[in-house]
Design an enzyme around this catalytic site. Structure first.
Site, mmCIF file in Angstrom:
data_model
loop_
_atom_site.group_PDB
_atom_site.id
_atom_site.type_symbol
_atom_site.label_atom_id
_atom_site.label_comp_id
_atom_site.label_asym_id
_atom_site.label_seq_id
_atom_site.Cartn_x
_atom_site.Cartn_y
_atom_site.Cartn_z
ATOM 1 N N TYR A 131 0.890 -1.167 0.000
ATOM 2 C CA TYR A 131 0.000 0.000 0.000
ATOM 3 C C TYR A 131 0.923 1.210 0.000
ATOM 4 O O TYR A 131 0.918 2.013 0.903
ATOM 5 C CB TYR A 131 -0.839 -0.089 1.288
ATOM 6 C CG TYR A 131 -1.993 0.860 1.428
ATOM 7 C CD1 TYR A 131 -3.057 0.857 0.534
ATOM 8 C CD2 TYR A 131 -2.057 1.745 2.510
ATOM 9 C CE1 TYR A 131 -4.132 1.704 0.708
ATOM 10 C CE2 TYR A 131 -3.131 2.603 2.690
ATOM 11 C CZ TYR A 131 -4.167 2.572 1.782
ATOM 12 O OH TYR A 131 -5.250 3.410 1.963
ATOM 13 N N HIS A 136 -2.214 7.695 -3.051
ATOM 14 C CA HIS A 136 -3.359 6.792 -2.915
ATOM 15 C C HIS A 136 -3.791 6.670 -1.449
ATOM 16 O O HIS A 136 -4.974 6.797 -1.130
ATOM 17 C CB HIS A 136 -3.028 5.413 -3.481
ATOM 18 C CG HIS A 136 -4.095 4.393 -3.228
ATOM 19 N ND1 HIS A 136 -5.327 4.445 -3.842
ATOM 20 C CD2 HIS A 136 -4.131 3.313 -2.393
ATOM 21 C CE1 HIS A 136 -6.072 3.438 -3.404
ATOM 22 N NE2 HIS A 136 -5.377 2.737 -2.526
ATOM 23 N N ARG A 145 -11.650 9.137 6.260
ATOM 24 C CA ARG A 145 -11.371 9.660 7.594
ATOM 25 C C ARG A 145 -11.384 11.188 7.561
ATOM 26 O O ARG A 145 -12.449 11.788 7.514
ATOM 27 C CB ARG A 145 -10.049 9.119 8.133
ATOM 28 C CG ARG A 145 -10.139 7.648 8.558
ATOM 29 C CD ARG A 145 -8.853 7.149 9.196
ATOM 30 N NE ARG A 145 -7.709 7.300 8.303
ATOM 31 C CZ ARG A 145 -7.366 6.397 7.366
ATOM 32 N NH1 ARG A 145 -8.053 5.298 7.249
ATOM 33 N NH2 ARG A 145 -6.335 6.621 6.584
ATOM 34 N N GLU A 202 -7.481 -1.769 -9.424
ATOM 35 C CA GLU A 202 -6.374 -1.074 -8.772
ATOM 36 C C GLU A 202 -5.193 -1.169 -9.722
ATOM 37 O O GLU A 202 -4.750 -2.267 -10.078
ATOM 38 C CB GLU A 202 -6.040 -1.702 -7.415
ATOM 39 C CG GLU A 202 -7.106 -1.380 -6.375
ATOM 40 C CD GLU A 202 -6.780 -1.883 -4.963
ATOM 41 O OE1 GLU A 202 -5.908 -2.770 -4.826
ATOM 42 O OE2 GLU A 202 -7.402 -1.378 -4.023
ATOM 43 N N GLU A 204 -1.636 -1.387 -10.490
ATOM 44 C CA GLU A 204 -0.455 -1.749 -9.712
ATOM 45 C C GLU A 204 0.618 -2.345 -10.619
ATOM 46 O O GLU A 204 0.363 -2.726 -11.751
ATOM 47 C CB GLU A 204 -0.824 -2.788 -8.622
ATOM 48 C CG GLU A 204 -1.939 -2.303 -7.704
ATOM 49 C CD GLU A 204 -2.073 -3.087 -6.399
ATOM 50 O OE1 GLU A 204 -1.128 -3.792 -6.007
ATOM 51 O OE2 GLU A 204 -3.151 -2.979 -5.786
ATOM 52 N N ASP A 236 -5.295 -5.298 -9.446
ATOM 53 C CA ASP A 236 -5.718 -5.927 -8.190
ATOM 54 C C ASP A 236 -7.178 -5.563 -7.901
ATOM 55 O O ASP A 236 -7.469 -4.643 -7.139
ATOM 56 C CB ASP A 236 -4.789 -5.438 -7.071
ATOM 57 C CG ASP A 236 -4.979 -6.224 -5.798
ATOM 58 O OD1 ASP A 236 -5.316 -7.415 -5.874
ATOM 59 O OD2 ASP A 236 -4.791 -5.636 -4.710
ATOM 60 N N TYR A 247 -14.078 -5.450 6.345
ATOM 61 C CA TYR A 247 -12.634 -5.352 6.622
ATOM 62 C C TYR A 247 -12.273 -5.159 8.091
ATOM 63 O O TYR A 247 -11.114 -5.335 8.468
ATOM 64 C CB TYR A 247 -11.973 -4.292 5.742
ATOM 65 C CG TYR A 247 -11.994 -2.876 6.279
ATOM 66 C CD1 TYR A 247 -13.160 -2.116 6.233
ATOM 67 C CD2 TYR A 247 -10.857 -2.300 6.822
ATOM 68 C CE1 TYR A 247 -13.173 -0.823 6.713
ATOM 69 C CE2 TYR A 247 -10.866 -1.010 7.306
ATOM 70 C CZ TYR A 247 -12.022 -0.268 7.252
ATOM 71 O OH TYR A 247 -12.034 1.000 7.733
ATOM 72 N N THR A 352 -2.078 0.297 -5.097
ATOM 73 C CA THR A 352 -2.576 1.225 -6.113
ATOM 74 C C THR A 352 -1.621 2.397 -6.302
ATOM 75 O O THR A 352 -1.195 3.010 -5.324
ATOM 76 C CB THR A 352 -3.956 1.753 -5.680
ATOM 77 O OG1 THR A 352 -4.770 0.631 -5.374
ATOM 78 C CG2 THR A 352 -4.595 2.584 -6.759
HETATM 79 MN MN MN Z 1 -4.132 -3.722 -4.065
#
Ligand code: MN
Length: 418
Positions: A131, A136, A145, A202, A204, A236, A247, A352
């Site tokens: 990540y 991103h 948030r 995503e 990547e 992804d 999650y 990403t």
């Molecule tokens: Mn990913």
């Protein structure tokens, strides 16, 4: 200096202008042709049967390493051997090699790229997803948030990642079905079950490893290059609505493991050496085991297009792998610092890759800013996420004044839910 990277080399195989597959590339993949499966490389629009080349006695390895449906056996031979093989392929197809270009047995091993089926190039043992793009992580933090605390406190200290699933990694051209699962569209109502509504890509890049060290040992940032075989384009897939509900507290699960798509050609780290570049300054200072020397980022132009059925594609993002905050050496050093072992054929994806404005965002979540904006397709229809029968295509290449080394494309069609 890696011999095959010599920019003065030209090939006796015709290479169209702007081909991803210059004679300085020499990627590795697995193809099916006339019912036979073997390891191959590609030069221009020509695929070369490397099992056949091996049987002619060109390489100092067991021919059977190329008489197979996976690159794992080749990678198990280690960096020096794979480098030597790439150098020898360069030598065989060098325009100055008159012996080779007059050899009928060699010419019989050249196949039109359109005539082969590209297969999964390796058996992915373990799959890890990082990540590592700051933009991103910042965008996602802003959306879910608070823009003032968008990055979580660990983000600039740890190359954050999670263990994904290897079994559902598929090669370009393999369609997927829209996943089903639980979602909770309204905070004050119970969850619902059904086809995912917020299907996303995503953008990547992934790297593939050689055999690592024993359990308990670590690979340093300095050693990391010796343990990385090459890279490929990687989509992804994500089911954003399933992800949001599932999650907590253990992280990614069914929103991520239904499919990830990879391009069929693995471009070696050796071929990418000329495109090394520096990343942004890391502040705060990282722990010593994450410090590195030299340019460890790579300049790779990236593009994502969406092609609705029956119409032209629309490019929705132009990003670059050099925008990563954490580089591959740091990711691998971090992954193994606790003694975790890696094997030949493990795959590690970047996360990403988003650049710093909306033309360079690497997911529809960011491009549509959580579904508040839409993108117009060539046929006038609009997209906030990916619709049934859309094909998502990612392309990537490195280029300087002398040479282009590209990755081809990873293309995946989304079929309706089963
Ligand atoms: Mn990913």
């Amino acid at each position: 200096m890696i011999r095959a990277n010599d920019i003065t080399i030209k090939s006796w195989i015709e290479i169209p202008d702007n081909s991803d597959f210059s004679i300085q590339n020499i990627p590795f993949g697995v193809v099916k042709h006339n019912g036979n499966v073997f390891v191959a490389t590609r030069i221009g629009n020509t695929v070369v049967n490397l099992y056949g080349v091996a049987k002619l006695g060109h390489f100092n390895i067991d021919d059977e390493v190329f008489n197979t449906s996976r690159l794992n056996d080749f990678m198990l031979l280690g960096k020096q051997v794979t480098r030597d093989v790439r150098n020898e392929i360069s030598n065989i197809f060098n325009a100055q090699n008159e012996t080779a270009q007059n050899k009928q047995e060699l010419k019989a091993l050249l196949i039109d790229a359109d005539a082969v089926e590209m297969l999964m190039p390796l058996e992915v043992g373990d799959y890890t997803d990082f990540y590592s793009s700051e933009q991103h992580a910042y965008n996602v933090g802003c959306m879910f948030r608070d823009p003032n605390n968008a990055l979580l406190p660990n983000w600039k200290h740890i190359p954050v990642g999670y263990h994904g699933r290897a079994s559902s990694i598929i090669v370009s051209g393999t369609p997927i079905h829209r996943p089903k699962g639980q979602q909770k569209p309204k905070d004050d109502e119970p969850p619902v079950f059904g086809p995912c509504k917020l299907l996303d890509f995503e953008l990547e890049m992934a790297f593939v490893t050689y055999q690592g060290k024993a359990l308990g040992d670590s690979i340093s940032t300095k050693e990391a290059d010796e343990y990385i075989f090459g890279m490929c384009l990687f989509n992804d897939w994500s089911a954003r609505d399933i992800q949001k509900w599932e999650y907590v507290p253990l992280g990614p699960f069914l929103a991520k493991n239904f499919a990830s798509s990879m391009a069929p050609w693995i471009v070696t780290l050796d071929a990418l050496e000329p495109f090394r570049t520096n990343g942004s300054v890391q502040d705060p200072k990282v722990f010593e085991y994450l410090e590195f020397e030299g340019n460890k980022h790579v300049d790779i132009n990236l593009e994502v297009a969406i092609q609705p059925e029956g119409t032209e594609e629309k490019v929705v993002s132009n990003s670059n792998y050099k925008y990563m905050y954490w580089n591959m050496n740091q990711q691998l050093a971090h992954h193994t610092i606790n003694g975790c072992d890696i094997n030949a054929g493990d795959m590690m994806a970047s996360g990403t890759i988003s650049g710093n404005d909306e033309t360079a965002y690497g997911s529809m979540l960011e491009i549509s800013w959580k579904g508040t904006k839409s993108v117009k397709m060539a046929d006038g229809s609009e997209r906030k996420f990916i619709a049934d029968n859309d094909t998502v295509i990612m392309r990537g290449y490195s280029q300087n004044d002398d040479v282009r080394v590209g990755f081809g494309e990873v293309s995946t069609k989304v079929l309706p839910s089963k």
